[in-house]
Write an enzyme that holds these catalytic residues in place. Structure first.
Site, PDB file in Angstrom:
ATOM      1  N   ASP A   1       0.836  -1.203   0.000  1.00  0.00           N
ATOM      2  CA  ASP A   1       0.000   0.000   0.000  1.00  0.00           C
ATOM      3  C   ASP A   1       0.868   1.250   0.000  1.00  0.00           C
ATOM      4  OD1 ASP A   1      -2.703  -1.001   0.142  1.00  0.00           O
ATOM      5  OD2 ASP A   1      -2.180  -1.754   2.129  1.00  0.00           O
TER       6      ASP A   1
ATOM      7  N   MET B   1       0.818   5.173   0.143  1.00  0.00           N
ATOM      8  CA  MET B   1      -0.042   6.326   0.491  1.00  0.00           C
ATOM      9  C   MET B   1       0.823   7.584   0.535  1.00  0.00           C
ATOM     10  SD  MET B   1      -2.358   4.727   3.534  1.00  0.00           S
ATOM     11  CE  MET B   1      -2.866   3.005   3.554  1.00  0.00           C
TER      12      MET B   1
ATOM     13  N   HIS C   1      -0.398  -1.054  -4.731  1.00  0.00           N
ATOM     14  CA  HIS C   1      -1.668  -0.323  -4.690  1.00  0.00           C
ATOM     15  C   HIS C   1      -1.359   1.148  -4.426  1.00  0.00           C
ATOM     16  CE1 HIS C   1      -5.721   0.218  -2.282  1.00  0.00           C
ATOM     17  NE2 HIS C   1      -5.685   0.933  -3.389  1.00  0.00           N
TER      18      HIS C   1
ATOM     19  N   MET D   1     -12.409  -1.633  -3.361  1.00  0.00           N
ATOM     20  CA  MET D   1     -12.134  -1.361  -1.946  1.00  0.00           C
ATOM     21  C   MET D   1     -13.379  -1.725  -1.132  1.00  0.00           C
ATOM     22  SD  MET D   1      -9.039  -0.328  -1.730  1.00  0.00           S
ATOM     23  CE  MET D   1      -9.095  -0.012   0.040  1.00  0.00           C
TER      24      MET D   1
ATOM     25  N   GLY E   1      -6.994   4.036   2.821  1.00  0.00           N
ATOM     26  CA  GLY E   1      -6.176   4.894   3.657  1.00  0.00           C
ATOM     27  C   GLY E   1      -5.786   4.346   5.014  1.00  0.00           C
TER      28      GLY E   1
ATOM     29  N   GLY F   1      -5.519   0.518   7.530  1.00  0.00           N
ATOM     30  CA  GLY F   1      -5.783  -0.901   7.753  1.00  0.00           C
ATOM     31  C   GLY F   1      -6.688  -1.083   8.963  1.00  0.00           C
ATOM     32  N   GLY F   2      -7.153  -2.302   9.164  1.00  0.00           N
ATOM     33  CA  GLY F   2      -7.895  -2.641  10.381  1.00  0.00           C
ATOM     34  C   GLY F   2      -9.320  -2.116  10.455  1.00  0.00           C
TER      35      GLY F   2
ATOM     36  N   GLY G   1      -9.704  -4.885   2.111  1.00  0.00           N
ATOM     37  CA  GLY G   1     -10.162  -4.201   3.314  1.00  0.00           C
ATOM     38  C   GLY G   1     -11.152  -4.976   4.161  1.00  0.00           C
ATOM     39  N   GLY G   2     -10.748  -5.205   5.409  1.00  0.00           N
ATOM     40  CA  GLY G   2     -11.672  -5.786   6.375  1.00  0.00           C
ATOM     41  C   GLY G   2     -11.940  -7.268   6.206  1.00  0.00           C
TER      42      GLY G   2
ATOM     43  N   GLY H   1      -4.720  -7.797   5.617  1.00  0.00           N
ATOM     44  CA  GLY H   1      -3.616  -7.194   6.359  1.00  0.00           C
ATOM     45  C   GLY H   1      -3.620  -7.618   7.804  1.00  0.00           C
ATOM     46  N   SER H   2      -4.469  -6.964   8.600  1.00  0.00           N
ATOM     47  CA  SER H   2      -4.436  -7.239  10.039  1.00  0.00           C
ATOM     48  C   SER H   2      -4.839  -8.666  10.385  1.00  0.00           C
ATOM     49  CB  SER H   2      -5.291  -6.219  10.799  1.00  0.00           C
ATOM     50  OG  SER H   2      -6.487  -5.967  10.129  1.00  0.00           O
TER      51      SER H   2
HETATM   52  C1  DX5 Z   1      -6.353   0.166   3.109  1.00  0.00           C
HETATM   53  C2  DX5 Z   1      -5.347  -0.676   2.393  1.00  0.00           C
HETATM   54  C3  DX5 Z   1      -5.437  -2.134   2.665  1.00  0.00           C
HETATM   55  C4  DX5 Z   1      -5.154  -2.530   4.092  1.00  0.00           C
HETATM   56  C5  DX5 Z   1      -6.073  -3.660   4.420  1.00  0.00           C
HETATM   57  O1  DX5 Z   1      -6.370   1.435   2.557  1.00  0.00           O
HETATM   58  O2  DX5 Z   1      -5.477  -0.506   0.998  1.00  0.00           O
HETATM   59  O3  DX5 Z   1      -4.610  -2.874   1.787  1.00  0.00           O
HETATM   60  O4  DX5 Z   1      -3.845  -2.942   4.310  1.00  0.00           O
HETATM   61  O5  DX5 Z   1      -5.951  -3.913   5.762  1.00  0.00           O
HETATM   62  P1  DX5 Z   1      -6.970  -4.826   6.553  1.00  0.00           P
HETATM   63  O6  DX5 Z   1      -6.931  -6.203   5.928  1.00  0.00           O
HETATM   64  O7  DX5 Z   1      -6.438  -4.798   7.926  1.00  0.00           O
HETATM   65  O8  DX5 Z   1      -8.326  -4.206   6.419  1.00  0.00           O
HETATM   66 ZN    ZN Z   2      -4.423  -1.888  -0.401  1.00  0.00          ZN
END
Ligand code: DX5
Ligand code: ZN
Length: 221
Positions: free
Chosen positions: A35, A37, A66, A140, A145, A147-148, A179-180, A200-201
């Site tokens: 990611d 940003m 991304h 998305m 923007g 995680g978690g 995401g999520g 991610g998380s």
């Molecule tokens: C959010 C990111 C995701 C993020 C997902 O903007 O693009 O890639 O890492 O994290 P989780 O799986 O924790 O929602």
């Molecule tokens: Zn991402």
């Protein structure tokens, strides 16, 4: 293609990044989600192309970059040269269809797969006509923007919508969801037609990173 899980390194321990990545790779991960940003398109700042370059030197996984950045066109070459295998830009950062088609061309010319991402509030109809120009659509399922966050259920219908468009144009499209996602809900985007699912998380936040990846994967079969 068989559905794959892409661990998002955003949730990894940055001071232990290589160790964390080695664990998911040993557990079978073939794709890493990175990611980017910029503090402008989204409030946070994360990694630059140097991180992609470092990863490229030390692992063979597909590097799925991304770009949550404004003016993505200005940075494509840097990420491609750093070793990205997939570069995804946000529809909302560009909007203009011709410019988006140009960006995809630019990415592909550098030997990289091109992706377009839409935030939860952007309807699929906004990108319907340009999907044919891309190799991947990233839906998305949280606001880009951070995680978690919690998976937004209303985004599931958009996955199915993109899958249907891909079928209509007989386009071999990668349909990615981000995401999520956790072991409790990974079946939802998978059943809707996603074939690349970011987590991610749910992976890097677990005590046993490798086991968390294997558990998520087990929910796909
Ligand atoms: C959010 C990111 C995701 C993020 C997902 O903007 O693009 O890639 O890492 O994290 P989780 O799986 O924790 O929602
Ligand atoms: Zn991402």
């Amino acid at each position: 293609m068989a559905t794959k899980i892409a661990p998002s390194i955003l949730a990894a321990n940055i001071l232990n990044l290589y160790d964390d990545i080695s664990k998911v790779v040993a557990a079978g991960a073939e794709v890493l989600h990175i990611d980017i940003m910029d503090g402008s398109f989204v409030p946070a700042i994360t990694f630059g192309a140097n991180v992609v370059e470092g990863l490229r030197k030390r692992c063979e996984a597909t590097l799925d970059v991304h770009l949550m950045i404004a003016h993505p066109s200005n940075h494509i070459e840097a990420f491609a040269n750093a070793g990205a295998d997939i570069i995804t830009v946000h529809y909302e950062a560009v909007v203009d269809s011709d410019k988006l088609a140009e960006i995809s061309k630019k990415i592909r010319k550098l030997g990289v797969k091109s992706g377009i991402s839409i935030n939860p509030q952007t309807p699929v109809s906004e990108i319907r006509d340009i999907i044919k120009n891309f190799d991947l659509v990233l839906i998305m399922t949280v606001v880009a923007g951070l995680g978690g966050q919690k998976y937004i259920d209303s985004c599931t219908a958009k996955i199915a919508e993109v899958a249907e468009i891909a079928r209509d144009v007989s386009h071999d499209l990668i349909i990615e969801v981000d995401g999520g996602v956790s072991a409790d809900n990974i079946h939802v985007p998978a059943n809707a037609g996603a074939n690349l699912i970011v987590a991610g998380s749910a992976i890097f936040g677990a005590d046993d990173i490798g086991a968390a990846f294997v558990e998520l994967e087990s929910k796909l079969s």
